[in-house]
Design a protein around this motif. Sequence first.
Motif, PDB file in Angstrom:
ATOM      1  N   ARG A  87      -5.602  -9.092   0.963  1.00  9.99           N
ATOM      2  CA  ARG A  87      -5.488  -9.236  -0.488  1.00  9.99           C
ATOM      3  C   ARG A  87      -6.510  -8.297  -1.127  1.00  9.99           C
ATOM      4  N   ALA A  88      -5.985  -7.299  -1.821  1.00  5.48           N
ATOM      5  CA  ALA A  88      -6.848  -6.245  -2.355  1.00  5.48           C
ATOM      6  C   ALA A  88      -6.414  -5.878  -3.766  1.00  5.48           C
ATOM      7  N   SER A  89      -6.403  -6.837  -4.665  1.00  7.85           N
ATOM      8  CA  SER A  89      -6.055  -6.557  -6.056  1.00  7.85           C
ATOM      9  C   SER A  89      -7.172  -5.765  -6.724  1.00  7.85           C
ATOM     10  N   GLU A  90      -6.761  -4.818  -7.577  1.00  7.06           N
ATOM     11  CA  GLU A  90      -7.681  -3.978  -8.345  1.00  7.06           C
ATOM     12  C   GLU A  90      -8.624  -3.172  -7.452  1.00  7.06           C
ATOM     13  N   ILE A  91      -8.163  -2.788  -6.282  1.00  2.00           N
ATOM     14  CA  ILE A  91      -8.913  -1.887  -5.404  1.00  2.00           C
ATOM     15  C   ILE A  91      -8.329  -0.477  -5.579  1.00  2.00           C
ATOM     16  N   GLN A  92      -9.180   0.444  -5.864  1.00  3.87           N
ATOM     17  CA  GLN A  92      -8.720   1.808  -6.108  1.00  3.87           C
ATOM     18  C   GLN A  92      -8.506   2.544  -4.785  1.00  3.87           C
ATOM     19  N   GLY A  93      -7.446   3.370  -4.778  1.00  8.19           N
ATOM     20  CA  GLY A  93      -7.191   4.216  -3.617  1.00  8.19           C
ATOM     21  C   GLY A  93      -5.892   3.918  -2.900  1.00  8.19           C
ATOM     22  N   PHE A  94      -5.013   3.089  -3.482  1.00 11.08           N
ATOM     23  CA  PHE A  94      -3.741   2.810  -2.809  1.00 11.08           C
ATOM     24  C   PHE A  94      -2.749   3.959  -2.943  1.00 11.08           C
ATOM     25  N   ASP A  95      -3.108   4.978  -3.652  1.00 10.63           N
ATOM     26  CA  ASP A  95      -2.284   6.184  -3.661  1.00 10.63           C
ATOM     27  C   ASP A  95      -2.616   7.104  -2.502  1.00 10.63           C
ATOM     28  N   ASP A  96      -3.580   6.698  -1.666  1.00 11.51           N
ATOM     29  CA  ASP A  96      -3.976   7.484  -0.492  1.00 11.51           C
ATOM     30  C   ASP A  96      -2.950   7.256   0.610  1.00 11.51           C
ATOM     31  N   GLU A  97      -2.260   8.302   1.031  1.00 15.67           N
ATOM     32  CA  GLU A  97      -1.238   8.178   2.057  1.00 15.67           C
ATOM     33  C   GLU A  97      -1.823   7.908   3.432  1.00 15.67           C
ATOM     34  N   ASP A  98      -3.043   8.323   3.702  1.00 13.43           N
ATOM     35  CA  ASP A  98      -3.664   8.043   4.999  1.00 13.43           C
ATOM     36  C   ASP A  98      -3.888   6.545   5.186  1.00 13.43           C
ATOM     37  N   PHE A  99      -4.327   5.880   4.150  1.00 18.55           N
ATOM     38  CA  PHE A  99      -4.532   4.444   4.244  1.00 18.55           C
ATOM     39  C   PHE A  99      -3.197   3.712   4.407  1.00 18.55           C
ATOM     40  N   MET A 100      -2.164   4.135   3.674  1.00 20.01           N
ATOM     41  CA  MET A 100      -0.860   3.491   3.781  1.00 20.01           C
ATOM     42  C   MET A 100      -0.236   3.767   5.157  1.00 20.01           C
ATOM     43  N   LEU A 101      -0.519   4.935   5.736  1.00 25.66           N
ATOM     44  CA  LEU A 101      -0.010   5.228   7.074  1.00 25.66           C
ATOM     45  C   LEU A 101      -0.678   4.344   8.124  1.00 25.66           C
ATOM     46  N   ALA A 102      -1.961   4.026   7.925  1.00 27.75           N
ATOM     47  CA  ALA A 102      -2.636   3.115   8.852  1.00 27.75           C
ATOM     48  C   ALA A 102      -2.019   1.717   8.783  1.00 27.75           C
ATOM     49  N   LEU A 103      -1.655   1.270   7.579  1.00 27.86           N
ATOM     50  CA  LEU A 103      -0.984  -0.030   7.455  1.00 27.86           C
ATOM     51  C   LEU A 103       0.398   0.017   8.100  1.00 27.86           C
ATOM     52  N   TYR A 104       1.098   1.145   7.979  1.00 26.99           N
ATOM     53  CA  TYR A 104       2.413   1.274   8.594  1.00 26.99           C
ATOM     54  C   TYR A 104       2.312   1.213  10.119  1.00 26.99           C
ATOM     55  N   GLU A 105       1.340   1.882  10.678  1.00 24.71           N
ATOM     56  CA  GLU A 105       1.177   1.884  12.133  1.00 24.71           C
ATOM     57  C   GLU A 105       0.710   0.531  12.657  1.00 24.71           C
ATOM     58  N   ARG A 106      -0.077  -0.173  11.867  1.00 24.92           N
ATOM     59  CA  ARG A 106      -0.545  -1.490  12.310  1.00 24.92           C
ATOM     60  C   ARG A 106       0.611  -2.476  12.327  1.00 24.92           C
ATOM     61  N   ASN A 107       1.359  -2.588  11.265  1.00 16.37           N
ATOM     62  CA  ASN A 107       2.561  -3.439  11.164  1.00 16.37           C
ATOM     63  C   ASN A 107       2.314  -4.864  11.690  1.00 16.37           C
ATOM     64  N   THR A 108       1.197  -5.440  11.306  1.00 11.56           N
ATOM     65  CA  THR A 108       0.899  -6.829  11.660  1.00 11.56           C
ATOM     66  C   THR A 108       0.739  -7.715  10.432  1.00 11.56           C
ATOM     67  N   LEU A 109       0.838  -7.157   9.266  1.00  7.93           N
ATOM     68  CA  LEU A 109       0.580  -7.926   8.049  1.00  7.93           C
ATOM     69  C   LEU A 109       1.778  -8.793   7.679  1.00  7.93           C
ATOM     70  N   ASP A 110       1.496 -10.064   7.389  1.00  7.34           N
ATOM     71  CA  ASP A 110       2.495 -10.974   6.827  1.00  7.34           C
ATOM     72  C   ASP A 110       2.420 -11.017   5.304  1.00  7.34           C
ATOM     73  N   ARG A 111       1.219 -10.821   4.778  1.00  7.54           N
ATOM     74  CA  ARG A 111       1.012 -10.862   3.326  1.00  7.54           C
ATOM     75  C   ARG A 111       0.189  -9.637   2.925  1.00  7.54           C
ATOM     76  N   LEU A 112       0.652  -8.968   1.884  1.00  6.23           N
ATOM     77  CA  LEU A 112      -0.062  -7.807   1.351  1.00  6.23           C
ATOM     78  C   LEU A 112      -0.028  -7.886  -0.165  1.00  6.23           C
ATOM     79  N   VAL A 113      -1.210  -7.915  -0.771  1.00  3.81           N
ATOM     80  CA  VAL A 113      -1.355  -8.007  -2.222  1.00  3.81           C
ATOM     81  C   VAL A 113      -1.941  -6.687  -2.708  1.00  3.81           C
ATOM     82  N   MET A 114      -1.167  -5.939  -3.482  1.00  2.00           N
ATOM     83  CA  MET A 114      -1.610  -4.650  -4.022  1.00  2.00           C
ATOM     84  C   MET A 114      -1.451  -4.616  -5.532  1.00  2.00           C
TER      85      MET A 114
END
Length: 726
Positions: A354-381
């Motif tokens: 849960r990361a509301s109001e956290i800056q940097g979600f436009d970073d594709e490297d961070f989103m690619l790490a979440l894609y590779e992990r693929n263990t999240l049941d809940r994601l708050v952006m």
Amino acid sequence: MATQMADEIMPSSENTPGSPTSSTGQIPLEQPPKLKGRKKFLQNLQRMSSSPTLTRRGRSASTGYRRDHKASLSCVSLSSTAYSPCLGNESSSQLYGGLNPRPATPGYAGPSGDAQGINNRIRLVGTDSPNTSQPRTIPLPFDVRPASRGSPRSLTPDGAKEEAEIERETAPPEPRLVRELDFWGELPQELKVEVFRYLDPREIVRCSAVSKAWNAMCFDGQLWTKRIPGDILVKLITSGGPFVRDLNLRGCAQMRDKWSSEGERISDLCRNVVNFSLEGCRIDRISMHHFLTRNPRLRYINISGLNSVTNHAMKVIAQSCPELESFNISFCKHVKTTALLQVVQACQQLKDLRASEIQGFDDEDFMLALYERNTLDRLVMSRTDLNDESLKVLMHGVNPTIDLLTDRPTVPPRRFRHLDVHHCHDLTDSGLKSLAHNVPDLEGLQVSQCPELTDDSVIEVIRTTPKLSHLELEDLENLTNLTLTELAKSAPKLEHLNISYCESLGDTGMLQVMKSCPKLRSVEMDNTRVSDLTLMEASYRVRRRGYGEEIPKVGLRLVVFDCANVTWAGVREVLSSNAYLPRVRKPVSAVVTVTQTSEDDSSPTTTAFVTPSSTPPPVATYPSEIIQLKCFYGWQMTVDEHTKRVKRGDLAAASRLDRKWTDYMMATEEAGAAGAGARRRRRRAREAERLYNADDSEEESYGIGLSALGGTRRRRAQSGSSCTVM
């Protein structure tokens, strides 16, 4: 000495002034003078009997015992109860008639027929001597004794009857069914909390280990309304030491000064913490880092809203907490996704982020790490700078393979069950469409306040998420009723729906949702175009959920305030439905036809007899579920009172309130109308207002029974004639 005692006890042979007759039984010629003073007082005294049997013998009033012309109060009482100390010396267990005064009437005979009135001796059973071995009870006569089986007396009918009667009399009484009283379990929750208020914080924490119910009650917020001093809170934490598993310091602002002095001691003692929450707690950066380093078993961390959390804290968590599963870092201003990337890469079991109001979600490297992990049941952006490109990377990765037949990326499906992207202004239909066909397990989706979204993307996501149960579509002005129609077809498990401030949505779509989604529990549709038709359909669907003998509970929550098309008639329909019970069905009857032929008339006579069924149908008592309504603030107080009465099972009182409110609203509308008859309408309005404000009376013309049989509905007109069935 014996002679002297006998003189005291034996009455004088002369006639006393109070005796009506002489010793010869003749009436004296002269009446004795009236006594005065002490003599008159002693004349009315009665001598105490030393045995209960003497109280039933006729006795005259005592004249007292005279010795030297002085009265003695020995063995004299003002009452007629037995005086037990008279035989306390145990010198003799026999009573003689000489101790009694003379009889009140001449020729009185005692129980043995003594004409002179001299009482025979009365023997008390077992009191001949203090050392006797005789039993003090008298055995039952032979004819009433219980006989053993097979004896001659038991074989006779009379003996059997006597034996049965004796056994019935001597049998122990049947045990009474006493209801076990669970005193603590039947107490209301408010009284339980009031009892716990008398305990200090340490005692409350000790009581929390009694049971799960006590644990939930001991940590109720009502008990901790008063701020606990920091010293006591530190003692509670350190006393548990290595046994502490859950440490929730949410809102403990009084720990600000204690962390600098006691933080290292707390970290050294508490090394086995699993769940750790510091939301709203004032803690310095060094103490927090020290605590996180000493607890490598942490699985749940909540540090949302703390100004002391920085990017360095993310590095400490990534190095010290490899078993982390749930991480809440929302509203931390000094944290960015570049540091959060270390936690995602190091914590392989991370399921909830849960990361509301956290800056940097436009970073594709961070989103690619979440894609590779693929263990999240809940994601708050929510409330972030998420855009279409970063969301596509989260769903499809970078340069995915495209299927030529379906024109979709061939990637493993995401495990998301709850996804929150509300208030992301840069998100459009192009990015939201990436969710289609990639989140088959999605149950909760929040896309509220994303002004660029339209029906195209929302409908495509709804069609590919059959498990969808919670949907937030608030303030999407571009949505139409097509979205609701598709939702009714594709989401049969829908439980919560929010379409507030979607001004283009109305009854066309909501009626379909009410009909096709039987599991609905909450619908927020304020500031929309829905009307009374939606409320009527919702009332009908909730009534179809059945009736039972239990107290009604809230099954559907509707929010319809600020809806221009919702009138008081629709609100009244909901109230009537909450207190409505179907009419009691008549028992099924069987018609028996009998044909008779008389001797005089050759034509047969047919007679029909109606026999009622032996098993009556079940009668509904309460509706299983009701609707909790939030409507126009001017009507809300009446709605809340009506709901309160229904929830406590008082349907009759709820129906009375419904009728009075209906009369009041109708009279108010008539009074506001212009034209002829305005005075009469105003008078009716005042009368309705008086009835509405009056206290509810239990005895009214409608009665409880009529309300239970549908008294809130329109009744047929009844004629003045009556019909009698013979």
